[in-house]
Design an enzyme around this catalytic site. Sequence first.
Site, PDB file in Angstrom:
ATOM      1  N   ARG A   1       7.335  22.527 -27.721  1.00 18.43           N
ATOM      2  CA  ARG A   1       7.464  23.971 -27.532  1.00 18.43           C
ATOM      3  C   ARG A   1       7.264  24.293 -26.050  1.00 18.43           C
ATOM      4  NH1 ARG A   1       9.794  24.164 -31.645  1.00 18.43           N
ATOM      5  NH2 ARG A   1       9.250  25.240 -33.579  1.00 18.43           N
TER       6      ARG A   1
ATOM      7  N   GLU B   1      13.400  31.442 -24.469  1.00 21.11           N
ATOM      8  CA  GLU B   1      14.554  30.879 -25.169  1.00 21.11           C
ATOM      9  C   GLU B   1      15.239  31.967 -25.986  1.00 21.11           C
ATOM     10  OE1 GLU B   1      13.508  27.512 -27.540  1.00 21.11           O
ATOM     11  OE2 GLU B   1      12.636  26.403 -25.867  1.00 21.11           O
TER      12      GLU B   1
ATOM     13  N   HIS C   1      17.193  23.062 -26.278  1.00 19.30           N
ATOM     14  CA  HIS C   1      16.416  23.015 -27.518  1.00 19.30           C
ATOM     15  C   HIS C   1      17.275  22.503 -28.675  1.00 19.30           C
ATOM     16  CE1 HIS C   1      12.581  24.806 -29.454  1.00 19.30           C
ATOM     17  NE2 HIS C   1      12.967  23.708 -30.100  1.00 19.30           N
TER      18      HIS C   1
END
Length: 319
Positions: free
Chosen positions: A239, A268, A286
């Site tokens: 994360r 994000e 990601h």
Amino acid sequence: MSTPRLWITRRLSDATLERAARDYDVVINHGDLPGTAAELIAASADFDAIIPCHSEHFSADVVAQFSDRLKIVANHSVGVDHCDLPSLKARGIAVTNTPDVLSDATAELAMLLMLGAARHAVAGDRIVRTGQWDSWSPAFMVGKQVTGARLGIIGMGRVGRAFAAKARGFDMEIHYYNRSELSAEDAKGAVYHDSIESLLGVADFLSLHCPATPETTGLMNAARFAMLPRGAVVVNTARGALIDEAALLSALESGHLAAAGLDCFQVEPGGNPAFAAHDTIFMLPHIGSATRTTRDAMGFRALDNLDAFFAGKTPGDLL
């Protein structure tokens, strides 16, 4: 009992959507944009279940406005930091996730990031792609060797152990920090450190595999980057909140860190625009779990949890 009504907030794999349509009265967000707070609140009155992704945020404020109809949130993710679990529990809403099935895919990506960061993948690709490769010398683009190096892993859960298994193929010396020491069977020779500080001192490469919690936010800050050996490489497929991004840039610009491989960011989508100027940062958007096999497995795991719940059983991944 009537067929439960299900909202799927994003465009999941075809196999997942086909199974969901077979077994549920399903509405699918084919537009594939994140569900807004207003949409989540409205959905709580129209649906018995939701399969969301990490892009939907079940904050305390949002959950407080939910209808009593919604009974389960079956996440299409392992991480649940987008869910206020106490608020959902207080409303009697079950919450599940999809552990296990994405460990190998994420570990593969961590390996890609580690190798790419260590061996100048960003600069090398740019030089060849733009026609600037016009010379060679023994000093050209010399990187950091992975084979035989010491790898530090923070978080030896499923993904951390999968990454360690792959790193052993490069004869890396595995060190790890975890909330508790693993059994000898699970550790497979990895060296346990009872503090992050102890681990950092030996980590030629550092890979983060722990969840984002209030305690781990900003885990890697300026002081901790300074504890790594000079020339270390940092990898994050967990994360973005785990890393103080300004401190990471400073450590790279000073030369204390050689490189970083990042699949997640504090913001994000989008990432950190300041990173773009640095060839020493190998970045991906990601996509740690983004393989066809894993996406099918994640979707089916979420549906398995729904099936159990509506059959009156305890879902295997109930949080």
